[in-house]
Motif scaffolding. Structure first.
Motif, PDB file in Angstrom:
ATOM      1  N   LEU A  41       0.852  -1.183   0.000  1.00  0.00           N
ATOM      2  CA  LEU A  41       0.000   0.000   0.000  1.00  0.00           C
ATOM      3  C   LEU A  41       0.888   1.232   0.000  1.00  0.00           C
ATOM      4  CD1 LEU A  41      -2.930   1.163   0.271  1.00  0.00           C
ATOM      5  CD2 LEU A  41      -2.527   1.180   2.736  1.00  0.00           C
ATOM      6  N   VAL A  42       0.708   2.075  -0.997  1.00  0.00           N
ATOM      7  CA  VAL A  42       1.514   3.288  -1.140  1.00  0.00           C
ATOM      8  C   VAL A  42       0.805   4.443  -0.453  1.00  0.00           C
ATOM      9  CG1 VAL A  42       2.502   4.938  -2.786  1.00  0.00           C
ATOM     10  CG2 VAL A  42       2.511   2.477  -3.307  1.00  0.00           C
ATOM     11  N   LEU A  43       1.528   5.117   0.436  1.00  0.00           N
ATOM     12  CA  LEU A  43       1.056   6.332   1.112  1.00  0.00           C
ATOM     13  C   LEU A  43       1.981   7.454   0.653  1.00  0.00           C
ATOM     14  CD1 LEU A  43       0.647   4.800   4.692  1.00  0.00           C
ATOM     15  CD2 LEU A  43      -1.115   5.059   2.939  1.00  0.00           C
ATOM     16  N   ASP A  44       1.482   8.319  -0.200  1.00  0.00           N
ATOM     17  CA  ASP A  44       2.318   9.299  -0.888  1.00  0.00           C
ATOM     18  C   ASP A  44       1.839  10.718  -0.588  1.00  0.00           C
ATOM     19  OD1 ASP A  44       4.045  10.591  -2.633  1.00  0.00           O
ATOM     20  OD2 ASP A  44       3.102   9.816  -4.450  1.00  0.00           O
ATOM     21  N   CYS A  45       2.671  11.497   0.079  1.00  0.00           N
ATOM     22  CA  CYS A  45       2.355  12.896   0.372  1.00  0.00           C
ATOM     23  C   CYS A  45       2.639  13.736  -0.870  1.00  0.00           C
ATOM     24  CB  CYS A  45       3.202  13.408   1.540  1.00  0.00           C
ATOM     25  SG  CYS A  45       2.936  12.538   3.088  1.00  0.00           S
ATOM     26  N   GLU A  46       1.607  14.268  -1.455  1.00  0.00           N
ATOM     27  CA  GLU A  46       1.710  15.109  -2.647  1.00  0.00           C
ATOM     28  C   GLU A  46       1.163  16.487  -2.299  1.00  0.00           C
ATOM     29  OE1 GLU A  46       3.077  14.531  -5.596  1.00  0.00           O
ATOM     30  OE2 GLU A  46       3.619  12.458  -5.094  1.00  0.00           O
ATOM     31  N   ASP A  47       2.076  17.410  -2.024  1.00  0.00           N
ATOM     32  CA  ASP A  47       1.707  18.754  -1.583  1.00  0.00           C
ATOM     33  C   ASP A  47       0.824  18.643  -0.339  1.00  0.00           C
ATOM     34  OD1 ASP A  47       3.172  20.017  -3.662  1.00  0.00           O
ATOM     35  OD2 ASP A  47       1.527  19.594  -5.038  1.00  0.00           O
ATOM     36  N   ASP A  48      -0.443  19.027  -0.427  1.00  0.00           N
ATOM     37  CA  ASP A  48      -1.322  18.999   0.744  1.00  0.00           C
ATOM     38  C   ASP A  48      -2.284  17.809   0.746  1.00  0.00           C
ATOM     39  OD1 ASP A  48      -2.768  19.949  -1.400  1.00  0.00           O
ATOM     40  OD2 ASP A  48      -3.825  21.480  -0.266  1.00  0.00           O
ATOM     41  N   ILE A  49      -2.019  16.810  -0.118  1.00  0.00           N
ATOM     42  CA  ILE A  49      -2.893  15.639  -0.256  1.00  0.00           C
ATOM     43  C   ILE A  49      -2.095  14.366   0.021  1.00  0.00           C
ATOM     44  CG2 ILE A  49      -4.285  14.278  -1.894  1.00  0.00           C
ATOM     45  CD1 ILE A  49      -5.578  16.925  -1.292  1.00  0.00           C
ATOM     46  N   LEU A  50      -2.708  13.439   0.752  1.00  0.00           N
ATOM     47  CA  LEU A  50      -2.163  12.099   0.909  1.00  0.00           C
ATOM     48  C   LEU A  50      -2.854  11.210  -0.112  1.00  0.00           C
ATOM     49  CD1 LEU A  50      -0.510   9.879   2.324  1.00  0.00           C
ATOM     50  CD2 LEU A  50      -2.458   9.583   3.885  1.00  0.00           C
ATOM     51  N   VAL A  51      -2.071  10.619  -0.997  1.00  0.00           N
ATOM     52  CA  VAL A  51      -2.591   9.684  -1.990  1.00  0.00           C
ATOM     53  C   VAL A  51      -2.335   8.277  -1.462  1.00  0.00           C
ATOM     54  CG1 VAL A  51      -2.438   8.855  -4.370  1.00  0.00           C
ATOM     55  CG2 VAL A  51      -2.124  11.301  -3.869  1.00  0.00           C
ATOM     56  N   ILE A  52      -3.399   7.488  -1.385  1.00  0.00           N
ATOM     57  CA  ILE A  52      -3.333   6.119  -0.889  1.00  0.00           C
ATOM     58  C   ILE A  52      -3.676   5.217  -2.065  1.00  0.00           C
ATOM     59  CG2 ILE A  52      -4.334   4.456   0.724  1.00  0.00           C
ATOM     60  CD1 ILE A  52      -5.141   6.928   2.446  1.00  0.00           C
ATOM     61  N   GLU A  53      -2.744   4.310  -2.424  1.00  0.00           N
ATOM     62  CA  GLU A  53      -2.989   3.427  -3.556  1.00  0.00           C
ATOM     63  C   GLU A  53      -2.468   2.025  -3.294  1.00  0.00           C
ATOM     64  OE1 GLU A  53      -3.105   6.086  -7.611  1.00  0.00           O
ATOM     65  OE2 GLU A  53      -1.315   4.909  -7.220  1.00  0.00           O
ATOM     66  N   GLN A  54      -3.267   1.052  -3.729  1.00  0.00           N
ATOM     67  CA  GLN A  54      -2.823  -0.342  -3.727  1.00  0.00           C
ATOM     68  C   GLN A  54      -3.272  -0.982  -5.028  1.00  0.00           C
ATOM     69  OE1 GLN A  54      -3.137  -3.019  -0.283  1.00  0.00           O
ATOM     70  NE2 GLN A  54      -4.067  -4.517  -1.658  1.00  0.00           N
ATOM     71  N   VAL A  55      -2.327  -1.600  -5.727  1.00  0.00           N
ATOM     72  CA  VAL A  55      -2.681  -2.375  -6.912  1.00  0.00           C
ATOM     73  C   VAL A  55      -3.432  -3.610  -6.438  1.00  0.00           C
ATOM     74  CG1 VAL A  55      -1.786  -3.743  -8.828  1.00  0.00           C
ATOM     75  CG2 VAL A  55      -0.750  -1.525  -8.293  1.00  0.00           C
ATOM     76  N   ILE A  56      -4.574  -3.871  -7.050  1.00  0.00           N
ATOM     77  CA  ILE A  56      -5.400  -5.018  -6.699  1.00  0.00           C
ATOM     78  C   ILE A  56      -5.107  -6.185  -7.639  1.00  0.00           C
ATOM     79  CG2 ILE A  56      -7.759  -5.893  -6.403  1.00  0.00           C
ATOM     80  CD1 ILE A  56      -6.937  -3.662  -4.406  1.00  0.00           C
ATOM     81  N   ALA A  57      -5.116  -5.931  -8.952  1.00  0.00           N
ATOM     82  CA  ALA A  57      -4.917  -7.011  -9.916  1.00  0.00           C
ATOM     83  C   ALA A  57      -4.665  -6.458 -11.304  1.00  0.00           C
ATOM     84  CB  ALA A  57      -6.153  -7.907  -9.950  1.00  0.00           C
ATOM     85  N   LYS A  58      -4.051  -7.281 -12.129  1.00  0.00           N
ATOM     86  CA  LYS A  58      -3.984  -7.031 -13.564  1.00  0.00           C
ATOM     87  C   LYS A  58      -5.228  -7.675 -14.149  1.00  0.00           C
ATOM     88  CE  LYS A  58       0.207  -5.337 -13.473  1.00  0.00           C
ATOM     89  NZ  LYS A  58       0.454  -3.939 -13.629  1.00  0.00           N
ATOM     90  N   LEU A  59      -5.887  -6.975 -15.042  1.00  0.00           N
ATOM     91  CA  LEU A  59      -7.114  -7.476 -15.644  1.00  0.00           C
ATOM     92  C   LEU A  59      -6.857  -7.846 -17.102  1.00  0.00           C
ATOM     93  CD1 LEU A  59      -9.615  -4.747 -14.372  1.00  0.00           C
ATOM     94  CD2 LEU A  59      -9.156  -6.982 -13.342  1.00  0.00           C
ATOM     95  N   ALA A  60      -7.569  -8.873 -17.582  1.00  0.00           N
ATOM     96  CA  ALA A  60      -7.599  -9.132 -19.009  1.00  0.00           C
ATOM     97  C   ALA A  60      -8.373  -7.965 -19.612  1.00  0.00           C
ATOM     98  CB  ALA A  60      -8.292 -10.468 -19.274  1.00  0.00           C
ATOM     99  N   GLN A  61      -8.733  -8.039 -20.831  1.00  0.00           N
ATOM    100  CA  GLN A  61      -9.532  -6.962 -21.410  1.00  0.00           C
ATOM    101  C   GLN A  61     -10.862  -6.901 -20.662  1.00  0.00           C
ATOM    102  OE1 GLN A  61      -8.470  -4.759 -23.164  1.00  0.00           O
ATOM    103  NE2 GLN A  61      -6.955  -5.523 -24.584  1.00  0.00           N
ATOM    104  N   PRO A  62     -11.027  -5.915 -19.752  1.00  0.00           N
ATOM    105  CA  PRO A  62     -12.278  -5.852 -18.988  1.00  0.00           C
ATOM    106  C   PRO A  62     -13.462  -5.543 -19.903  1.00  0.00           C
ATOM    107  CG  PRO A  62     -10.850  -3.994 -18.439  1.00  0.00           C
ATOM    108  CD  PRO A  62     -10.098  -4.862 -19.393  1.00  0.00           C
TER     109      PRO A  62
END
Length: 136
Positions: A41-62
């Motif tokens: 889980l990525v916790l990234d401080c970008e200026d005044d915002i905390l961006v929280i991201e986690q890759v869930i999965a690679k998808l085939a052609q959704p």
């Protein structure tokens, strides 16, 4: 190092998270809580915002059914949302929080929302991930 990044690190230490990586120059932490489904889980401080991201999965052609289901999952997700990267093939959980007044409850709520969404929709997400050939 910024005050916001110091605050984030302090909050993370109060949660059942393990810090895998710390990139002070980028004001970013990568954390995990495997028993809660939290991996890289990525916790990234970008200026005044905390961006929280986690890759869930690679998808085939959704297809339309897959995308409809993901939007329906979004409706039930308390904080954050599922989204696709620029390629349209990587499924990501993403949330953003204001850093100016971030507190423990807010950060914990966002992370718990991710964990709850993963638990409630695991079967469907795993099915989509297997179709894409890569489970994150």
């Amino acid at each position: 190092m910024s005050h916001s990044f110091d605050t984030l690190k302090s909050l993370v230490q109060q949660l059942p998270l393990t810090v895998l990586e710390e990139h002070a120059d980028e004001q970013m932490l990568i954390v995990e809580a495997p028993t809660s489904g939290i991996h890289n889980l990525v916790l990234d401080c970008e200026d005044d915002i905390l961006v929280i991201e986690q890759v869930i999965a690679k998808l085939a052609q959704p297809d339309a059914d897959c995308l409809r289901t993901l939007l329906q999952i979004n409706r039930e997700t308390v904080h954050g949302a599922l989204c696709l990267d620029e390629s349209g093939r990587t499924l990501i959980f993403r949330d953003t929080l204001q850093l100016e007044n971030i507190d423990l409850n807010e950060l914990e709520g966002s992370i718990n929302a991710l964990s709850l969404m993963l638990a409630e929709h695991a079967d469907q997400l795993i099915t989509y991930a297997r179709q894409g050939g890569d489970v994150a």
